[in-house]
Design a protein around this motif. Sequence first.
Motif, PDB file in Angstrom:
ATOM      1  N   ASP A  42       0.807  -1.210  -0.081  1.00 10.79           N
ATOM      2  CA  ASP A  42       0.128   0.114   0.204  1.00 10.79           C
ATOM      3  C   ASP A  42       0.938   1.114   0.198  1.00 10.79           C
ATOM      4  N   ILE A  43       1.188   1.715  -1.125  1.00  6.54           N
ATOM      5  CA  ILE A  43       2.178   2.732  -1.324  1.00  6.54           C
ATOM      6  C   ILE A  43       1.835   3.978  -0.687  1.00  6.54           C
ATOM      7  N   PHE A  44       0.502   4.453  -0.638  1.00  3.57           N
ATOM      8  CA  PHE A  44       0.024   5.541  -0.190  1.00  3.57           C
ATOM      9  C   PHE A  44       0.260   5.563   1.474  1.00  3.57           C
ATOM     10  N   PHE A  45      -0.164   4.547   1.907  1.00  7.49           N
ATOM     11  CA  PHE A  45      -0.157   4.449   3.484  1.00  7.49           C
ATOM     12  C   PHE A  45       1.311   4.615   3.902  1.00  7.49           C
ATOM     13  N   ILE A 100       1.538  19.735   3.612  1.00 12.26           N
ATOM     14  CA  ILE A 100       1.614  20.037   2.243  1.00 12.26           C
ATOM     15  C   ILE A 100       2.256  18.745   1.529  1.00 12.26           C
ATOM     16  N   GLY A 101       3.173  18.117   2.104  1.00  9.58           N
ATOM     17  CA  GLY A 101       3.601  16.883   1.235  1.00  9.58           C
ATOM     18  C   GLY A 101       2.449  15.585   1.238  1.00  9.58           C
ATOM     19  N   LYS A 103      -0.947  16.258   1.667  1.00  9.31           N
ATOM     20  CA  LYS A 103      -2.207  16.542   0.721  1.00  9.31           C
ATOM     21  C   LYS A 103      -1.795  16.420  -0.890  1.00  9.31           C
ATOM     22  N   SER A 104      -0.490  16.913  -1.121  1.00 11.34           N
ATOM     23  CA  SER A 104       0.094  16.795  -2.599  1.00 11.34           C
ATOM     24  C   SER A 104      -0.042  15.534  -3.064  1.00 11.34           C
ATOM     25  N   LEU A 105       0.573  14.557  -2.053  1.00 13.21           N
ATOM     26  CA  LEU A 105       0.786  13.283  -2.527  1.00 13.21           C
ATOM     27  C   LEU A 105      -0.717  12.724  -3.008  1.00 13.21           C
ATOM     28  N   ALA A 106      -1.671  12.702  -2.116  1.00 16.28           N
ATOM     29  CA  ALA A 106      -3.311  12.342  -2.385  1.00 16.28           C
ATOM     30  C   ALA A 106      -3.459  13.117  -3.591  1.00 16.28           C
ATOM     31  N   HIS A 107      -3.344  14.443  -3.821  1.00 16.76           N
ATOM     32  CA  HIS A 107      -4.044  14.923  -5.178  1.00 16.76           C
ATOM     33  C   HIS A 107      -3.354  14.097  -6.396  1.00 16.76           C
ATOM     34  N   GLN A 108      -2.166  14.085  -6.324  1.00 19.09           N
ATOM     35  CA  GLN A 108      -1.349  13.607  -7.353  1.00 19.09           C
ATOM     36  C   GLN A 108      -1.502  12.007  -7.647  1.00 19.09           C
ATOM     37  N   ILE A 109      -2.054  11.302  -6.557  1.00 23.01           N
ATOM     38  CA  ILE A 109      -2.535   9.824  -6.897  1.00 23.01           C
ATOM     39  C   ILE A 109      -4.024   9.894  -7.630  1.00 23.01           C
ATOM     40  N   LYS A 110      -4.736  10.918  -7.009  1.00 24.54           N
ATOM     41  CA  LYS A 110      -6.095  11.106  -7.227  1.00 24.54           C
ATOM     42  C   LYS A 110      -6.232  11.562  -8.725  1.00 24.54           C
ATOM     43  N   ASN A 111      -5.291  12.593  -9.046  1.00 25.33           N
ATOM     44  CA  ASN A 111      -5.374  13.046 -10.523  1.00 25.33           C
ATOM     45  C   ASN A 111      -4.242  12.206 -11.525  1.00 25.33           C
ATOM     46  N   ALA A 127      13.319   4.312  -9.915  1.00 21.84           N
ATOM     47  CA  ALA A 127      12.393   4.501  -9.031  1.00 21.84           C
ATOM     48  C   ALA A 127      12.585   5.535  -7.926  1.00 21.84           C
ATOM     49  N   ILE A 128      13.849   5.670  -7.656  1.00 19.93           N
ATOM     50  CA  ILE A 128      14.083   6.591  -6.316  1.00 19.93           C
ATOM     51  C   ILE A 128      14.171   8.178  -7.157  1.00 19.93           C
ATOM     52  N   ILE A 129      14.567   8.272  -8.342  1.00 20.61           N
ATOM     53  CA  ILE A 129      14.296   9.424  -8.945  1.00 20.61           C
ATOM     54  C   ILE A 129      12.963   9.651  -9.188  1.00 20.61           C
ATOM     55  N   TYR A 130      12.088   9.027  -9.568  1.00 18.72           N
ATOM     56  CA  TYR A 130      10.463   9.096  -9.723  1.00 18.72           C
ATOM     57  C   TYR A 130       9.701   9.639  -8.452  1.00 18.72           C
ATOM     58  N   LEU A 131      10.120   8.801  -7.368  1.00 14.60           N
ATOM     59  CA  LEU A 131       9.624   8.834  -6.291  1.00 14.60           C
ATOM     60  C   LEU A 131      10.073  10.340  -5.442  1.00 14.60           C
ATOM     61  N   SER A 132      11.316  10.787  -5.791  1.00  9.81           N
ATOM     62  CA  SER A 132      12.082  11.974  -5.310  1.00  9.81           C
ATOM     63  C   SER A 132      11.256  13.237  -5.982  1.00  9.81           C
ATOM     64  N   GLN A 133      10.369  12.939  -7.029  1.00 10.97           N
ATOM     65  CA  GLN A 133       9.761  14.036  -7.448  1.00 10.97           C
ATOM     66  C   GLN A 133       8.560  14.351  -6.725  1.00 10.97           C
ATOM     67  N   LEU A 134       8.267  13.574  -5.846  1.00 10.22           N
ATOM     68  CA  LEU A 134       7.157  14.028  -4.875  1.00 10.22           C
ATOM     69  C   LEU A 134       7.563  14.899  -3.716  1.00 10.22           C
ATOM     70  N   LYS A 135       6.726  16.024  -3.499  1.00 10.91           N
ATOM     71  CA  LYS A 135       6.943  16.966  -2.205  1.00 10.91           C
ATOM     72  C   LYS A 135       7.174  16.071  -0.953  1.00 10.91           C
ATOM     73  N   GLN A 136       8.383  16.804  -0.282  1.00  9.05           N
ATOM     74  CA  GLN A 136       8.637  16.118   1.172  1.00  9.05           C
ATOM     75  C   GLN A 136       9.330  14.350   0.926  1.00  9.05           C
ATOM     76  N   ILE A 137       9.541  13.984  -0.338  1.00  7.66           N
ATOM     77  CA  ILE A 137      10.233  12.717  -0.241  1.00  7.66           C
ATOM     78  C   ILE A 137      11.456  12.897  -1.103  1.00  7.66           C
ATOM     79  N   GLY A 138      12.450  12.601  -0.166  1.00  7.17           N
ATOM     80  CA  GLY A 138      13.833  12.637  -1.026  1.00  7.17           C
ATOM     81  C   GLY A 138      14.314  11.249  -0.919  1.00  7.17           C
ATOM     82  N   ARG A 139      15.614  10.981  -1.291  1.00  8.86           N
ATOM     83  CA  ARG A 139      16.255   9.852  -1.577  1.00  8.86           C
ATOM     84  C   ARG A 139      16.106   9.114  -0.423  1.00  8.86           C
ATOM     85  N   TRP A 140      16.184   9.220   0.981  1.00  8.42           N
ATOM     86  CA  TRP A 140      15.885   8.217   1.999  1.00  8.42           C
ATOM     87  C   TRP A 140      14.572   7.743   1.775  1.00  8.42           C
ATOM     88  N   SER A 141      13.685   8.552   1.891  1.00  4.46           N
ATOM     89  CA  SER A 141      12.067   8.269   1.858  1.00  4.46           C
ATOM     90  C   SER A 141      11.811   7.204   0.823  1.00  4.46           C
TER      91      SER A 141
END
Length: 211
Positions: A42-45, A100-101, A103-111, A127-141
């Motif tokens: 469950d990636i959103f969780f 912000i992170g 909320k932004s994630l929820a909107h981006q999955i929704k749309n 995948a790390i580069i793709y995920l890191s484009q999300l707000k509040q998600i850096g390399r560690w996350s």
Amino acid sequence: MTKIPLYWKKAKKFLSAKDKTMQKLIKDYSGPSETILTTRKDIFFSLCKSIIGQQISVAAANSVFMRFKKKCSNKINVNNVLKLSTIQLKSCGLSKQKVIGIKSLAHQIKNKTFKPSLISKMSDEEAIIYLSQLKQIGRWSAEMILLFTYNRSNIWPIQDIGLLRAISKNYKKEYLPPMKFVDLLQKRFSPYCSVATWYLWRSIDPEPIQY
């Protein structure tokens, strides 16, 4: 939760043969009741939990997360998060940036501007580069998501303080351990760095981490 990753037993044998310290850790934390890396799928969780846990202690993160989960009517999903106001999310103990992170994630999955289904077809680095484009998600996350949500076998999160502390402790190195030595371990443990990371974590915190 799902069953043990298919590579786990093979990885334990590989790491035990490669490194005496790892052999001891695997032996110390093996047994009938051994806790194994699992996934919620469950990636959103998991992304929400990762954002909440940034830059605070495990205990503080768990406390905030439980309040967040309660606000989501105990069901953490896109629709429930989007129903919550900024004030409601802040009342859980979340900083402005974390709100912000999430909320932004929820909107981006929704749309569908963020498509988790693409990740399974990507290399770890893609995948790390793709995920890191999300707000509040850096390399560690991003690495935590690959390790815990996708159970990738060769994640070596060198920004993780717990991993660095465990290396210092088990290999009798100063803290922070020399990056040259950290890189040497990565080469030694590949292609099962995720499993090595798991057992190193166990050595400093018997309570398993889960995202």
